[in-house]
Scaffold this motif. Structure first.
Motif, short mmCIF file in Angstrom:
data_model
loop_
_atom_site.label_atom_id
_atom_site.label_comp_id
_atom_site.label_asym_id
_atom_site.label_seq_id
_atom_site.Cartn_x
_atom_site.Cartn_y
_atom_site.Cartn_z
N TYR A 136 0.74 -1.11 -0.12
CA TYR A 136 -0.01 0.00 -0.03
C TYR A 136 0.89 1.15 0.15
CZ TYR A 136 -3.74 3.23 1.64
OH TYR A 136 -4.65 4.32 1.80
N ARG A 137 1.88 1.25 0.65
CA ARG A 137 2.91 2.41 0.86
C ARG A 137 3.62 2.54 -0.24
NH1 ARG A 137 6.07 1.56 6.27
NH2 ARG A 137 6.72 0.02 4.67
N GLU A 138 4.13 1.43 -0.99
CA GLU A 138 5.01 1.37 -2.19
C GLU A 138 3.94 1.89 -3.47
OE1 GLU A 138 6.20 -2.52 -2.90
OE2 GLU A 138 7.60 -2.27 -1.30
N LEU A 139 2.72 1.83 -3.41
CA LEU A 139 1.74 2.39 -4.36
C LEU A 139 1.81 3.85 -4.16
CD1 LEU A 139 -0.42 -0.54 -4.80
CD2 LEU A 139 1.25 -0.02 -6.29
N ALA A 140 1.77 4.31 -3.06
CA ALA A 140 1.69 5.74 -2.33
C ALA A 140 0.12 5.96 -2.53
CB ALA A 140 2.37 6.73 -3.44
N LEU A 141 -0.63 5.06 -2.08
CA LEU A 141 -2.11 5.30 -1.82
C LEU A 141 -2.33 6.02 -0.78
CD1 LEU A 141 -3.28 1.65 -3.02
CD2 LEU A 141 -2.81 3.86 -4.41
N ASN A 142 -1.41 6.26 0.33
CA ASN A 142 -1.92 7.20 1.66
C ASN A 142 -2.79 8.23 1.39
OD1 ASN A 142 0.01 5.54 2.09
ND2 ASN A 142 1.44 6.64 3.07
N LEU A 143 -3.76 8.45 2.21
CA LEU A 143 -4.89 9.39 2.07
C LEU A 143 -4.14 10.69 2.80
CD1 LEU A 143 -8.18 7.72 2.96
CD2 LEU A 143 -7.42 8.47 0.69
N ARG A 144 -4.56 12.07 2.36
CA ARG A 144 -4.07 13.17 3.19
C ARG A 144 -4.78 13.27 4.50
NH1 ARG A 144 -6.51 18.26 3.39
NH2 ARG A 144 -8.09 17.67 2.10
N ILE A 145 -4.00 13.62 5.50
CA ILE A 145 -4.72 13.82 6.70
C ILE A 145 -5.29 15.15 6.91
CG2 ILE A 145 -4.03 13.95 9.42
CD1 ILE A 145 -2.00 11.54 8.73
N LYS A 146 -6.62 15.11 6.87
CA LYS A 146 -7.25 16.27 6.79
C LYS A 146 -7.11 17.02 8.33
CE LYS A 146 -10.51 14.61 3.41
NZ LYS A 146 -12.03 14.22 3.35
N PRO A 147 -6.82 18.27 8.28
CA PRO A 147 -6.74 18.99 9.57
C PRO A 147 -8.16 19.19 10.13
CG PRO A 147 -6.55 20.52 7.95
CD PRO A 147 -6.65 19.18 7.26
N LYS A 148 -8.17 19.30 11.47
CA LYS A 148 -9.63 19.29 12.13
C LYS A 148 -10.20 20.68 11.88
CE LYS A 148 -8.49 16.17 15.90
NZ LYS A 148 -8.55 16.02 17.33
N LYS A 149 -11.54 20.65 11.69
CA LYS A 149 -12.13 21.85 11.51
C LYS A 149 -12.21 22.64 13.08
CE LYS A 149 -14.15 20.66 7.26
NZ LYS A 149 -15.28 20.54 6.43
N ARG A 150 -12.07 23.88 13.09
CA ARG A 150 -12.12 24.54 14.25
C ARG A 150 -13.65 25.14 14.39
NH1 ARG A 150 -7.63 23.84 17.40
NH2 ARG A 150 -5.89 23.63 16.07
N LEU A 151 -13.98 25.21 15.48
CA LEU A 151 -15.45 25.47 15.88
C LEU A 151 -15.34 27.07 16.12
CD1 LEU A 151 -16.93 23.20 18.55
CD2 LEU A 151 -17.35 23.06 16.11
N VAL A 152 -16.25 27.69 15.37
CA VAL A 152 -16.32 29.17 15.50
C VAL A 152 -16.92 29.52 16.56
CG1 VAL A 152 -17.03 31.33 14.07
CG2 VAL A 152 -16.34 29.28 12.76
N ARG A 153 -16.33 30.31 17.44
CA ARG A 153 -16.91 30.67 18.64
C ARG A 153 -17.24 32.06 18.66
NH1 ARG A 153 -16.91 26.71 22.87
NH2 ARG A 153 -15.52 24.95 22.29
N GLU A 154 -18.51 32.55 19.26
CA GLU A 154 -18.84 33.83 19.33
C GLU A 154 -18.10 34.77 20.27
OE1 GLU A 154 -23.02 34.15 19.83
OE2 GLU A 154 -23.41 32.65 18.11
N THR A 155 -17.83 35.75 20.31
CA THR A 155 -17.21 36.64 21.47
C THR A 155 -18.16 36.71 22.53
OG1 THR A 155 -18.20 38.69 20.61
CG2 THR A 155 -15.99 38.21 19.72
N PRO A 156 -17.62 36.32 23.57
CA PRO A 156 -18.42 36.43 25.01
C PRO A 156 -19.16 37.55 25.23
CG PRO A 156 -16.11 36.04 25.50
CD PRO A 156 -16.11 36.22 23.93
N GLN A 157 -20.30 37.60 25.66
CA GLN A 157 -21.03 38.83 26.48
C GLN A 157 -20.50 39.28 27.68
OE1 GLN A 157 -23.06 40.36 24.46
NE2 GLN A 157 -22.81 38.95 22.80
N PRO A 158 -20.14 40.45 27.91
CA PRO A 158 -19.89 40.91 29.17
C PRO A 158 -20.78 40.41 30.32
CG PRO A 158 -20.63 42.95 27.97
CD PRO A 158 -20.51 41.68 26.96
N LEU A 159 -20.26 40.12 31.35
CA LEU A 159 -20.86 39.64 32.72
C LEU A 159 -22.04 40.76 32.97
CD1 LEU A 159 -18.39 37.60 34.59
CD2 LEU A 159 -20.16 36.71 33.21
N ALA A 160 -23.02 40.62 33.58
CA ALA A 160 -23.98 41.63 33.95
C ALA A 160 -23.50 41.99 35.41
CB ALA A 160 -25.42 40.89 34.31
#
Length: 117
Positions: free
Chosen positions: A85-109
């Motif tokens: 499998y390696r000699e044939l160079a069939l290795n798949l690309r390791i995909k980077p993890k998708k980051r969660l988009v976080r909202e900016t935190p609201q100021p505390l009351a």
């Protein structure tokens, strides 16, 4: 490092015995006579791996091996299949993890009086 081809040349050119040439070059006579019987099986493994990776593009080595082992019933060693499998160079690309988009935190009351939550 002496090779089998060098020994074969010496045997042909000098008309010396295999035993004499192998001892002179420092290789074993059984190593000189050895011929691999696995080349046809390796070609079959390579054909199967190419077929599986063409038809199932998201399959990595693990899924290909499990399919060959459990569905097709081949009893090939996983280390051997992975080497091909390696000699044939069939290795798949390791995909980077998708980051969660976080909202900016609201100021505390701010509490309006002491001990108020």
């Amino acid at each position: 490092m002496p090779t089998r081809d060098g020994a074969a040349y010496e045997i042909q050119a000098k008309r010396a015995s295999i035993r004499l040439v192998c001892s002179a070059l420092g290789i074993s006579s059984s190593g000189y006579r050895y011929q691999s019987k696995r080349s046809t099986e390796n070609a079959e493994i390579a054909d199967w791996l190419l077929y599986l990776t063409d038809t199932h593009r998201t399959w990595g080595f693990g899924l290909c091996y499990v399919y060959l082992r459990n569905v097709q019933g081949f009893r090939w060693n996983h280390k051997r299949v992975y080497r091909i499998y390696r000699e044939l160079a069939l290795n798949l690309r390791i995909k980077p993890k998708k980051r969660l988009v976080r909202e900016t935190p609201q100021p505390l009351a701010v509490p309006e009086r002491i001990n108020a939550v």
